[in-house]
Structures are given as structure tokens and as C-alpha cells.
Design an enzyme around this catalytic site. Structure first.
Site, short mmCIF file in Angstrom:
data_model
loop_
_atom_site.label_atom_id
_atom_site.label_comp_id
_atom_site.label_asym_id
_atom_site.label_seq_id
_atom_site.Cartn_x
_atom_site.Cartn_y
_atom_site.Cartn_z
N SER A 243 1.71 4.31 0.00
CA SER A 243 1.91 5.48 0.63
C SER A 243 1.58 7.27 0.29
O SER A 243 1.06 7.45 1.47
CB SER A 243 3.19 5.71 0.54
N LYS B 75 -2.70 -3.61 -5.43
CA LYS B 75 -2.09 -2.54 -5.23
C LYS B 75 -2.11 -1.46 -6.24
O LYS B 75 -1.59 -1.59 -7.34
CB LYS B 75 -0.85 -3.17 -4.98
N TYR C 208 -0.58 1.80 6.14
CA TYR C 208 0.14 2.57 7.36
C TYR C 208 -1.27 2.65 8.50
O TYR C 208 -0.31 3.15 9.61
CB TYR C 208 0.57 3.84 7.01
N LYS D 275 9.48 1.84 -14.91
CA LYS D 275 8.83 1.00 -13.95
C LYS D 275 8.01 0.00 -14.70
O LYS D 275 7.22 -1.05 -14.41
CB LYS D 275 8.74 0.89 -12.33
N ARG E 159 9.26 5.32 -1.77
CA ARG E 159 10.30 5.34 -2.00
C ARG E 159 11.39 6.58 -1.51
O ARG E 159 12.19 6.08 -1.42
CB ARG E 159 10.33 5.66 -3.53
N GLU F 248 -3.06 -11.40 -15.21
CA GLU F 248 -2.26 -11.39 -13.73
C GLU F 248 -3.11 -12.34 -12.96
O GLU F 248 -2.04 -13.44 -12.60
CB GLU F 248 -2.13 -10.68 -13.57
N LYS G 297 -0.80 -5.37 -9.52
CA LYS G 297 0.43 -4.03 -9.02
C LYS G 297 0.61 -2.79 -10.38
O LYS G 297 1.17 -3.32 -11.51
CB LYS G 297 1.72 -4.46 -8.53
C1 PBG Z 1 8.54 -2.58 -4.12
C2 PBG Z 1 7.88 -1.61 -3.17
C3 PBG Z 1 7.03 -0.90 -3.66
C4 PBG Z 1 6.31 -0.52 -2.96
C5 PBG Z 1 5.59 -2.11 -1.94
N1 PBG Z 1 6.70 -2.80 -2.39
C6 PBG Z 1 7.55 0.74 -4.71
C7 PBG Z 1 7.96 -0.17 -5.58
O1 PBG Z 1 7.03 -0.62 -6.27
O2 PBG Z 1 8.28 1.24 -5.99
C8 PBG Z 1 4.86 0.62 -2.95
C9 PBG Z 1 4.32 0.72 -0.72
C10 PBG Z 1 3.84 1.92 -1.34
O3 PBG Z 1 4.04 3.18 -2.05
O4 PBG Z 1 3.34 2.23 0.08
N2 PBG Z 1 8.31 -3.64 -4.64
#
Ligand code: PBG
Length: 335
Positions: A280, A254, A319, A223, A209, A239, A199
Site C-alpha cells: 500500500s 514484501k 493495487y 510487529k 492498516r 526464511e 515479510k
Molecule cells: C496482514 C497483512 C498486511 C498486509 C498484507 N497482509 C499488513 C500487516 O502485516 O500489518 C500489507 C499489505 C499492504 O500494505 O498493502 N497480515
């Protein structure tokens, strides 16, 4: 002029029928996982930066779950949107056995026992600071080991609520092994772990968010202190090595589209199933460009998904899942 060519590749591109015959990659409804948001209000609400996506009431979430079954989508991923008044620095709402997420999971599993329910294991829906973990006493870092302890409790509560697959999305070190041990100790041997193994600290999570209200302040810890640097590919293998050794059943990359090389790298080097999350920001970019009339919506959407599949993903969180499942079923998917 007539060229003497031993091969003319255009012969196999002449008509739709012949293109279908030689097509190498197909998107199947069975590849799709549909991410859904739920909140504790009396009405569903729209999300400006995620057109067509809603924060559902539990009732409307259950209708989506039925819809998913109707179109043959095997799994949904449920994300709770908690009101700010219930958030605190330690994310204690996560440990409440009757919280929104657990009630939502129970309702969906009751209505659709055969639909797979996936839940994130992370603290960000519950923490007032929006981080996926617990902060150190001086507030300057996200503490790894204490966070992992909390994650194990979340995973067990999710399993108790009926989640089929738990998906640690926090990027703490050692959490997959700890969660596996916690699940097994609770008797949840059959609950699978879909690890957000790779990730990245991506800019593309912004609309998500907005959806769950987990925006991080400008001066806050980044983050990037736990999610991966977008410049790194070799590290993705490290990982995945660790997560597979710790017991991950499925590994996820991701975001998806900017990281197709990483999806291919992992597909070619590991035997575990590979998931990709079209996040997203990937979804919203396509909507925004289409709204401006700059890109064709359906073709861009379908091309993005087929690219993720072609790069080696076995399953895709998107989505677009609901609408694309319908398009595929009706034979209208443009690829
Ligand atoms: C939370 C999480 C996130 C997403 C999925 N689980 C956001 C983040 O890490 O801040 C993002 C998914 C998306 O953007 O569609 N841990």
C-alpha cells in the site's frame, strides 16, 4: 571530434521500435495479482490514504472479479474489513464459517470459477489489537504455537469457502508446515500455499492498516517481534529454506521496491516461483507525488512495476493491477 568507438550502445536506443526489440523485461497481464478489500456495508467506501482503492460491498467485489477476468488478470487477493464491534482479542470472527471473507470468497468463485482467489491466513482483520496472532496471558507477546493452531483452522475455512491459494501473512514460525498438514487432513490437497516468506516489519503497510482498521497502538507490542528486520538479507534465505521445506508452493517478498536485492537473491537461489507484493505505501507514495505534480504518474507507476519484474519476481501483487492490465492490453503500458 570523432571518437573511434568499437561499440556505440546508443544505436540500439535510437527509436521506440529498436528499443522494443532489445527490451529485456516485459510485464505481462498474467503476472498480476489484484488485492481487493471487502466490507459488510451497503455502499463501497473510499480509503483516503489509498487513492482509487475501495472497500467494496460483496456485489461490487464480484464486479471487480469480472473485470479482472475481462482484462486477463489471473488472480485476486481478498482482504476483509470487519467492523470493530466484531473484533476481539482472539479474533474469533475468523472462525465463523459465514464471516464476511468466506461469504465474499464464495460469491466471487460462484461468479468467476476460473479466476484464482487468494486469501491471507492471518488474524489481524479479526483481532481488536490488530496483531496477526494471539497474545499471551500477560499481553506482552504474540504467542507462536497457539497462533499457528488458529491459522490452520482459518486456512481450512478459507479452502472450504473456495480459496484456490492460501497466503499465510503472519510470520509465525512453523505455520506453513502446519497449514499444509491441516489442508491435507481436510482433503484440500490442491489448495496451494503462497507463503509471505520474507515479510519485513515495514513502515509501508500504513495505508493497508487504514483500509482494514488494523492500526496498532503506539505502546503496543511491535510487529517487529515477528516480521523481519528490514536490515537483513541473509535471513531471507533462511526464511525461504524453511518455508520451502515445509511445503510452500510459492514464496513472497514484501514490500517489493525497497527489497529488490532480496527478490533477486531469492530468484537466483531457489526454483520455486517468487511473488512480490508492491504494498500500500509503495502505491500511495506514487499517487501522492503525482498529485503534487512532482512525478509523472503513469511513467513512475510503470517503472516501479518493471523494476520489480526485472529484479526476478514471477508475479506481482499490486493495487495498480486493474489499470495496468488495461494499459498493457491496449498497448499503452509505457515500458
Ligand atoms: C496482514 C497483512 C498486511 C498486509 C498484507 N497482509 C499488513 C500487516 O502485516 O500489518 C500489507 C499489505 C499492504 O500494505 O498493502 N497480515
Amino acid at each position: 571530434m570523432k571518437l573511434e568507438l568499437p561499440r556505440r550502445l546508443r544505436r540500439l536506443r535510437r527509436t521506440d521500435a529498436i528499443r522494443r526489440l532489445v527490451r529485456e523485461t516485459r510485464l505481462d497481464v498474467g503476472d498480476l495479482i489484484w488485492p481487493l478489500f471487502v466490507h459488510d456495508e451497503s455502499e463501497s467506501s473510499s480509503i483516503a490514504s489509498l487513492p482509487g482503492v475501495e472497500r467494496h460491498t460483496i456485489d461490487s467485489l464480484v464486479r471487480c472479479a469480472r473485470d479482472a477476468e475481462t482484462w486477463g488478470i489471473p488472480a485476486v487477493a481478498i482482504f476483509p474489513c470487519i467492523p470493530p464491534s466484531l473484533k476481539d482479542p482472539d479474533g474469533t470472527q475468523g472462525l465463523h464459517p459465514d464471516n464476511l471473507l468466506y461469504r465474499a470468497v464464495r460469491a466471487v468463485k460462484k461468479a468467476c470459477p476460473n479466476l484464482l482467489v487468494i486469501t491471507d491466513v492471518a488474524l489481524d482483520p479479526y483481532t481488536s489489537h490488530g496483531h496477526d496472532g494471539l497474545l499471551s496471558a500477560d499481553g506482552l507477546s504474540v504467542e507462536n504455537d497457539r497462533t499457528v493452531e488458529a491459522l490452520c483452522r482459518l486456512a481450512v475455512l478459507e479452502a472450504q469457502a473456495g480459496a484456490d491459494i492460501v497466503a499465510p501473512s503472519d510470520m509465525m514460525d512453523g505455520r506453513v508446515g502446519a497449514i499444509r498438514a491441516g489442508l491435507d487432513a481436510g482433503g484440500f490437497f490442491d489448495v496451494a500455499i503462497l507463503s509471505y516468506a520474507v515479510k519485513y516489519a515495514s513502515a509501508l503497510y500504513g495505508p493497508f492498516r487504514d483500509a482494514v482498521g488494523s492500526k496498532i497502538g503506539k505502546d503496543a507490542i511491535s510487529k517487529a517481534t515477528y516480521q523481519m528486520d528490514v536490515a537483513n538479507r541473509r535471513e531471507a534465505r533462511t526464511e525461504v529454506d524453511l518455508d520451502v521445506a515445509e511445503g510452500a508452493d510459492i514464496v513472497m517478498i514484501k514490500p517489493a521496491t525497497y527489497f529488490l536485492d532480496v527478490i533477486r537473491e531469492i530468484r537466483d537461489n531457489y526454483s520455486v516461483p517468487v511473488a512480490a507484493y508492491q504494498v500500500s505505501g509503495e502505491y500511495s507514495q506514487i499517487h501522492a507525488a503525482a498529485r503534487l505534480g512532482w512525478l509523472d504518474y503513469e511513467r513512475t507507476r510503470d517503472e516501479s512495476l518493471i523494476a520489480i519484474k526485472r529484479s526476478g519476481a514471477d508475479m506481482i501483487l499490486t493495487y495498480f493491477a486493474r489499470e495496468v492490465a488495461e494499459e498493457i492490453s491496449r498497448g499503452r503500458f509505457s515500458r
